[in-house]
Design an enzyme around this catalytic site. Structure first.
Site, PDB file in Angstrom:
ATOM      1  N   THR A 156      -9.690  16.642  84.696  1.00  0.00           N
ATOM      2  CA  THR A 156     -11.017  15.716  84.360  1.00  0.00           C
ATOM      3  C   THR A 156     -11.580  14.863  84.716  1.00  0.00           C
ATOM      4  O   THR A 156     -11.319  14.904  86.219  1.00  0.00           O
ATOM      5  CB  THR A 156     -10.489  16.130  82.622  1.00  0.00           C
ATOM      6  OG1 THR A 156      -9.941  17.589  81.727  1.00  0.00           O
ATOM      7  CG2 THR A 156     -11.599  16.354  82.125  1.00  0.00           C
ATOM      8  N   GLY A 213      -5.777  14.435  80.473  1.00  0.00           N
ATOM      9  CA  GLY A 213      -4.607  14.735  79.082  1.00  0.00           C
ATOM     10  C   GLY A 213      -5.334  13.927  77.479  1.00  0.00           C
ATOM     11  O   GLY A 213      -5.713  13.140  78.185  1.00  0.00           O
ATOM     12  N   THR A 260     -14.423  19.512  81.698  1.00  0.00           N
ATOM     13  CA  THR A 260     -12.791  19.463  82.039  1.00  0.00           C
ATOM     14  C   THR A 260     -12.833  21.312  82.911  1.00  0.00           C
ATOM     15  O   THR A 260     -13.870  21.785  81.976  1.00  0.00           O
ATOM     16  CB  THR A 260     -12.044  18.745  81.272  1.00  0.00           C
ATOM     17  OG1 THR A 260     -10.568  19.215  82.245  1.00  0.00           O
ATOM     18  CG2 THR A 260     -12.366  20.064  79.775  1.00  0.00           C
ATOM     19  N   ASP A 287      -4.973  24.442  75.787  1.00  0.00           N
ATOM     20  CA  ASP A 287      -5.395  23.578  75.736  1.00  0.00           C
ATOM     21  C   ASP A 287      -4.774  24.392  73.719  1.00  0.00           C
ATOM     22  O   ASP A 287      -5.178  23.139  73.117  1.00  0.00           O
ATOM     23  CB  ASP A 287      -6.094  22.675  75.351  1.00  0.00           C
ATOM     24  CG  ASP A 287      -6.267  22.286  76.399  1.00  0.00           C
ATOM     25  OD1 ASP A 287      -5.114  21.669  76.915  1.00  0.00           O
ATOM     26  OD2 ASP A 287      -7.391  21.471  76.649  1.00  0.00           O
TER      27      ASP A 287
HETATM   28  N1  GLY Z   1      -8.377  20.308  78.900  1.00  0.00           N
HETATM   29  C1  GLY Z   1      -7.751  18.664  78.846  1.00  0.00           C
HETATM   30  C2  GLY Z   1      -8.607  18.144  77.294  1.00  0.00           C
HETATM   31  O1  GLY Z   1      -9.674  18.937  76.497  1.00  0.00           O
HETATM   32  O2  GLY Z   1      -7.805  17.029  76.484  1.00  0.00           O
END
Ligand code: GLY
Length: 580
Positions: free
Chosen positions: A384, A476, A402, A426
């Site tokens: 990200t 993350g 991201t 996610d």
């Molecule tokens: N893909 C990372 C987040 O959205 O937390």
């Protein structure tokens, strides 16, 4: 002296009897009126994860663009020069502050699940979650949101056209840029997946050889797709030839997307989550990010203590106890607000709730996570990207973008140059079973057609009486604790460069341990924490890539800080009237 930029507001500190009391016995005196502060910043400041992206922002500002144009230029360029972190095959959140109206807006350009989504498709023959399906290839990808986000921000807030804003990204995609070590490291890590699809190999292994540091990396197909987006707006991506190529690529690879999935994609414009911490108004990410809720919970717990005055180990202990409790709650109740209507946001973000949680914290003893009512552990990831911008009109942008893990799904849609995300991971793809990163499923975050997966991304503004800070980071689930430490750093008076350089520690309820960067805490502090009952684990590497800018309204100066952990050139800049 800066008369143009200042409104004259009398500084007024009222105090009955302040002169007659000693410093120790004096009652606490609050400043009850604003000091003299600037109305407009003296220039602009940009911090991003790559110097070429920051230069793209400078370029559109020099053409008369504002912070929003710069954000579009920087975000689109990051997608070109950091394909491992973000891109038009992914999504993100843009937090905007309009200097003229004072309005804050949260642009949710998060990916959505396709209509065909079915959690069973992510299971292996043994009935268990198949992490390869969740993370790699066609099933891993959500419908991209970033192209719609870029077009929306340019159209509603920019001064220039989308075409002008995207010009630097298109040029860099076409002409190329030098490959840097992090790009190669991540490619090596994802080698197996990046091998699988011819269109991915053609781009990331030109002439059949892996990219090496210093190679000039060109993406002509991506340049064409960006040009179509520039010429036609969001329709250039979500309708017509580009959309057809993306749907075909997903379906040839074994997925099931329809043209309607793309045609139906819309950004969501949401009210940011607001909270108060000491004298700051904090404006941050609402669901489908879990960041704002967790930050509110942690800061509400911590607001009772004067943290800078505490001994180092006690300070870390109390922050960790706040992290533990907020992370216990963060994924239990939260999901896409368009689907989950009963999120207890008012309760989780209330001072009364935090006051109750604080009562359970002993000043000198760790609370075992197992003694708290249960909730599963959240995900950890480290890809990200983030950008922070302030301009001379007093507009601010914090945007976190991201493709999820490094190089997303690894699947490039043939003919478009678009590397698709793996944001479906996610979601809680199998109820009650941890995914690759340890996240366990909940109904609130179960996949459904058109739904957005829960995120940790937390672009944030801090608005104080005389300082404004804009910050955010990848990482993350660690994003939220990094932003927390950043907020505490600004509150203690640190500069943006000091804030982004702060050593990091993290607790996420489960595993029940304080995870620290190498050298983040002294051996003595670690010993004291262990004596309180904490387990402290030093990670082999650092984490995050924080970008922050600050406008000091008393001095009317700007400053910018870019994380020293992941330097790709000088990626922070102050244009007139500031320091770096
Ligand atoms: N893909 C990372 C987040 O959205 O937390």
């Amino acid at each position: 002296m800066h008369a143009r930029n200042f409104s004259v507001v009398a500084a007024l500190v009222l105090s009955a009897g302040i002169g007659s009391a000693s410093a120790d016995t004096a009652p606490r005196i609050d400043v009850v009126a604003s000091p003299t502060v600037a109305v407009h910043p003296p220039g602009a400041a940009i911090a991003s994860a790559h110097f070429l992206a920051t230069q793209a922002g400078e370029e559109v500002l020099a053409q008369g663009g504002n912070a929003f144009d710069a954000a579009v230029a920087v975000a689109a360029t990051l997608g070109v020069v950091e394909p491992e972190s973000s891109g038009i095959g992914g999504g993100g959140f843009f937090l905007l502050h309009d200097g003229k109206t004072g309005k804050d807006v949260f642009v949710d350009a998060r990916e959505t699940a396709p209509q065909s989504v079915d959690a069973h498709k992510y299971l292996g023959a043994d009935g268990k979650l198949d992490h390869d399906k969740a993370l790699d290839g066609p099933l891993a990808a959500g419908i991209p949101g970033e192209p719609a986000g870029l077009a929306w921000v340019a159209k509603h807030y920019g001064k220039l056209s989308l075409k002008q804003d995207l010009a630097p990204a298109i040029r860099i995609a076409r002409d190329g840029f030098p490959v840097y070590p992090r790009m190669v490291d991540e490619l090596t890590e994802r080698h197996d997946v990046m091998q699988r699809w011819p269109a991915t190999r053609a781009i990331f292994q030109p002439q059949g050889k892996p990219l090496a540091v210093g190679d000039i990396f060109k993406q002509p197909e991506l340049a064409d797709t960006l040009q179509t987006l520039a010429d036609k707006g969001a329709d250039g991506f979500y309708h017509g030839a580009v959309a057809q190529q993306i749907v075909a690529a997903i379906n040839v690879a074994g997925g099931d997307w329809r043209l309607d999935d793309l045609a139906g994609y819309q950004v969501r414009i949401r009210d940011p989550l607001r909270l108060k911490y000491h004298g700051w108004d904090i404006v941050t990410a609402p669901p489908p990010s879990s960041g704002g809720v967790a930050l509110a919970e942690m800061l509400n717990i911590l607001s009772a203590w004067d943290l800078p005055k505490l001994a180092a180990a006690t300070r870390v202990h109390l922050i960790v106890e706040a992290m533990r409790r907020a992370y216990r709650d963060r994924t239990f109740f939260l999901g896409d607000p368009d689907f989950v209507k009963d999120m207890p946001l008012a309760r989780l973000t209330s001072q009364a709730y935090a006051d109750g949680l604080r009562k359970g914290i002993a000043l000198d003893k760790a609370t075992p996570s197992s003694s708290l009512p249960g909730a599963p552990p959240p995900k950890v990831g480290n890809h990200t990207t983030h950008l922070s911008i302030i301009d001379a009109q007093g507009n601010y942008v914090a945007a976190t973008l991201t493709v999820n893990t490094a190089y997303g799904s690894g699947l490039v849609a043939a003919g478009t140059g678009v590397l698709l995300n793996n944001e479906m991971d996610d979601f809680a793809l199998q109820a009650g079973v941890p995914n690759a990163y340890g996240v366990t499923g909940y109904d609130a975050n179960a996949p459904k057609p058109g739904k957005r997966p829960l995120s940790s991304m937390s672009p944030t503004f801090m608005i104080g009486p005389d300082r404004v800070a804009v910050l955010g980071t990848p990482g993350g689930s660690r994003i939220i604790t990094m932003v927390l430490l950043g907020i505490l750093g600004f509150d203690e008076g640190l500069t943006p460069q000091q804030v982004v350089s702060l050593p990091r520690f993290h607790h996420q309820y489960l595993p029940d341990e304080i995870s620290i960067e190498p050298g983040a805490l002294s051996a003595d502090v670690v010993k004291q924490l262990e004596a309180m009952g904490h387990k402290v684990t030093t990670r082999s590497s650092t984490w995050g890539n924080m970008q922050a800018v600050e406008w000091n309204r008393s001095e009317n100066t700007l400053s910018a800080g870019s994380d020293p952990r992941n330097p790709v050139g000088k990626a922070q800049v102050v244009l007139a009237g500031g320091k770096q």
